[in-house]
Design an enzyme around this catalytic site. Structure first.
Site, PDB file in Angstrom:
ATOM      1  N   ASP A 127      46.055  76.989  57.870  1.00 40.67           N
ATOM      2  CA  ASP A 127      46.176  76.696  59.317  1.00 40.67           C
ATOM      3  C   ASP A 127      47.526  76.071  59.650  1.00 40.67           C
ATOM      4  O   ASP A 127      47.618  75.161  60.481  1.00 40.67           O
ATOM      5  CB  ASP A 127      45.060  75.734  59.765  1.00 40.67           C
ATOM      6  N   GLN A 151      45.033  67.886  55.736  1.00 45.52           N
ATOM      7  CA  GLN A 151      45.833  67.946  56.951  1.00 45.52           C
ATOM      8  C   GLN A 151      46.976  66.926  56.913  1.00 45.52           C
ATOM      9  O   GLN A 151      46.750  65.732  56.732  1.00 45.52           O
ATOM     10  CB  GLN A 151      44.978  67.675  58.185  1.00 45.52           C
ATOM     11  N   TRP A 167      40.191  78.333  65.575  1.00 45.47           N
ATOM     12  CA  TRP A 167      39.897  76.899  65.637  1.00 45.47           C
ATOM     13  C   TRP A 167      39.162  76.564  66.934  1.00 45.47           C
ATOM     14  O   TRP A 167      38.375  75.630  66.999  1.00 45.47           O
ATOM     15  CB  TRP A 167      41.210  76.117  65.526  1.00 45.47           C
ATOM     16  N   GLN A 220      48.880  72.083  54.463  1.00 44.41           N
ATOM     17  CA  GLN A 220      47.875  72.307  55.498  1.00 44.41           C
ATOM     18  C   GLN A 220      48.313  71.642  56.799  1.00 44.41           C
ATOM     19  O   GLN A 220      48.716  70.474  56.813  1.00 44.41           O
ATOM     20  CB  GLN A 220      46.517  71.743  55.064  1.00 44.41           C
ATOM     21  N   ASP A 221      48.238  72.409  57.911  1.00 46.70           N
ATOM     22  CA  ASP A 221      48.556  71.888  59.251  1.00 46.70           C
ATOM     23  C   ASP A 221      49.995  71.405  59.363  1.00 46.70           C
ATOM     24  O   ASP A 221      50.275  70.322  59.883  1.00 46.70           O
ATOM     25  CB  ASP A 221      47.597  70.749  59.619  1.00 46.70           C
ATOM     26  N   ARG A 250      42.654  82.169  61.873  1.00 43.97           N
ATOM     27  CA  ARG A 250      41.222  82.002  62.099  1.00 43.97           C
ATOM     28  C   ARG A 250      41.022  81.160  63.358  1.00 43.97           C
ATOM     29  O   ARG A 250      41.916  80.399  63.763  1.00 43.97           O
ATOM     30  CB  ARG A 250      40.543  81.367  60.885  1.00 43.97           C
ATOM     31  N   THR A 259      44.681  63.868  62.057  1.00 43.09           N
ATOM     32  CA  THR A 259      45.668  64.943  62.042  1.00 43.09           C
ATOM     33  C   THR A 259      46.739  64.676  63.090  1.00 43.09           C
ATOM     34  O   THR A 259      47.941  64.826  62.834  1.00 43.09           O
ATOM     35  CB  THR A 259      44.996  66.300  62.316  1.00 43.09           C
TER      36      THR A 259
END
Length: 521
Positions: free
Chosen positions: A359, A315, A429, A337-338, A427, A285
């Protein structure tokens, strides 16, 4: 004889990296014992402390010094593990760790420098960053599914020692931000650069040091070429690179040596830097970022950072920032994502557009997003959307994600099917994940529970998620989660702790950037 001595020293260095024995280590003295018992990892403290400090400030300095020495040893040991990597994924995670260790050592050194006019607040930021770097090193092996071999060989006590350092409050710990800036400028901006910087805020393109243009009308036709030229400049004063309209397919790293870089585009719909790296494609990531920034004092204005890997590759970061006192003004961040990795340090985002699914605003910086448009995209069929995933791993890190005076809405691709997907504000992490949404418009796409578990009961009582004076159909807190760490903030005084002025000391450095901001709630 020399060869034997070298082998012996290598053996000693290796042994020093091994985990501490499970039995309690005998403290050097009752004084050290008492001080170490106040830290989160007393055994690590007692094991390495070699004398009793005369006062608490000296104890803190000793703790940081020990953490730095162990980090140097850890980095040396890690370098030798390269040939042991069994595949490209192990090598990718290992390679990230080398740079992350180096960056952690730099942050620890900054904390120790006696000639640096730094406050306790500054030092906590740099220690928080050092710890985040080491946590990121571990995460790379885990997310690529190769945590069984090389990662255990890297195991040491450095993270525990940094955590101990973070927990030690100096005599001036109650002092929030001592004056470490002159005339609204950070200490790393010289007097000679101040007039130029203020002029640049008014007319950036006219005062650019270099121009990048795909059509050949500038100094360079790639952003990378301009950054390479900037690396050869004298001094570290503000250096402005004007990037003309166009899509630049590049992966960029703006490293520690590239301080005070300013990238200015023709607007977020016109100047685009695009890449397609992802975890699905074999990158960590951390290293999937289209643009990764580490050099302090980075500013971007009127540019979109994009990752085109798509939701199916999981990610995939568009922008990663570990730049202290960095600013993003009227920028775009596009991914799934990310998307936006606010990795570490102090960061400010103003009037930005951020797109993603899972996220997509994440990391462990002290980051404030103000007057931003946050667009939730349509995810894959099996996914739930989460706007944030804040990664604070230690209760003494001065980090968190603050979204203020912004809008959280469904993107055009999600709108027709919005009822088919759950969307949450965030959420956890990290064990001490901290996210505050305040004075923000929340549309009806957000689930009434507001927040989502990461893994069962993980972090639900240790996180801090707060909401303050939000509006819109998704802002009602009556059906929100009942976690121990969730709170509806009703006090303006409490909300003010997460303002630009207090959370990132914005009045001390943002005026120099020329970017508008609201300091309070």
């Amino acid at each position: 004889m020399a060869a034997k001595l070298a082998l012996f020293l290598l053996f000693i260095a290796f042994c020093s990296l091994l985990p501490l024995p499970s039995l309690a280590v005998t403290a050097n003295s009752s004084g050290t014992n008492m001080l170490c018992d106040q830290t989160p990892h007393p055994e690590a403290c007692k094991y390495f402390m070699n004398h009793v400090p005369s006062e608490k400030s000296e104890f803190r300095k000793m703790a940081v010094q020990i953490a730095m020495e162990r980090a140097v040893l850890g980095q040396t040991h890690a370098k030798g593990l390269g040939p042991k990597c069994r595949n490209e994924r192990e090598k990718a995670a290992w390679n990230d760790c080398l740079s992350l260790y180096e960056n952690a050592i730099i942050e620890l050194n900054k904390t120790l420098e006696t000639n640096r006019n730094s406050s306790f607040f500054d030092q906590q930021t740099w220690l928080s960053t050092a710890l985040t770097n080491l946590e990121t090193c571990k995460a790379g092996f885990i997310e690529l599914g190769v945590s069984d071999f090389i990662l255990p060989l890297m195991s040491n006590n450095v993270s525990k020692l940094i955590s101990n350092s973070l927990s030690i409050k100096s005599n001036a710990a109650s002092e929030k931000q001592r004056a470490t800036y002159e005339e609204g400028f950070p200490s790393w901006v010289s007097r000679n650069d101040r007039r130029k910087l203020l002029q640049a805020a008014a007319s950036t393109t006219a005062s650019a040091n270099l121009v990048v243009a795909k059509d050949g009308s500038g100094n360079y036709d790639t952003v990378q070429a301009a950054l390479s030229a900037a690396a050869n400049r004298k001094g570290t004063g503000r250096f402005i690179i004007y990037v003309k309209s166009g899509v630049y397919n590049e992966n960029l790293v703006i490293g520690k040596n590239l301080k005070n870089i300013m990238l200015v585009g023709d607007g977020l719909s016109s100047t685009i830097i695009s890449g397609s790296r992802s975890v699905g494609g074999g990158y960590t990531t951390f290293n999937s970022a289209t643009v990764g920034v580490i050099g302090d004092g980075f500013i971007a204005r009127g540019i979109t950072f994009r990752n085109t890997a798509g939701a199916q590759n999981h990610q995939a970061v568009a922008l990663r920032s570990g730049s202290d006192l960095s600013v993003f003004y009227q920028c775009g961040f596009e991914g799934y994502q990310d998307t936006l990795y606010a990795h570490s340090q102090r960061q400010f985002y103003q009037e930005c557009n951020i797109y993603g699914t899972v996220d997509f605003i994440f990391g462990n910086a002290a980051a404030v997003f103000q007057d931003c448009n946050i667009y939730v995209r349509k995810p894959m069929a099996s996914q739930e959307n989460t706007v944030t995933a804040q990664g604070r791993s230690d209760p003494n890190q001065n980090t968190g994600t603050v979204i203020q005076s912004s809008k959280i809405m469904a993107n055009s691709d999600l709108q027709p099917v919005v009822s088919s997907f759950n969307t949450f504000l965030g959420r956890p992490w990290g064990q001490y994940s901290r996210t505050i949404i305040m004075e923000t418009y929340i549309d009806s796409l957000v689930n009434s529970a507001g927040w989502l578990e990461w893994d069962g009961n993980f972090a639900l009582s240790t996180l801090f998620y707060g909401e303050y004076k939000n509006s819109g159909p998704g802002s009602s807190t009556s059906g929100r989660v009942k976690w121990g760490g969730y709170k509806v903030i009703t006090s303006a005084t409490e909300a003010a702790e997460f303002s630009v002025d207090n959370f990132i000391a914005g009045q001390s450095w943002l005026p120099a950037t020329g970017v508008p901001f609201t300091g309070s709630v």
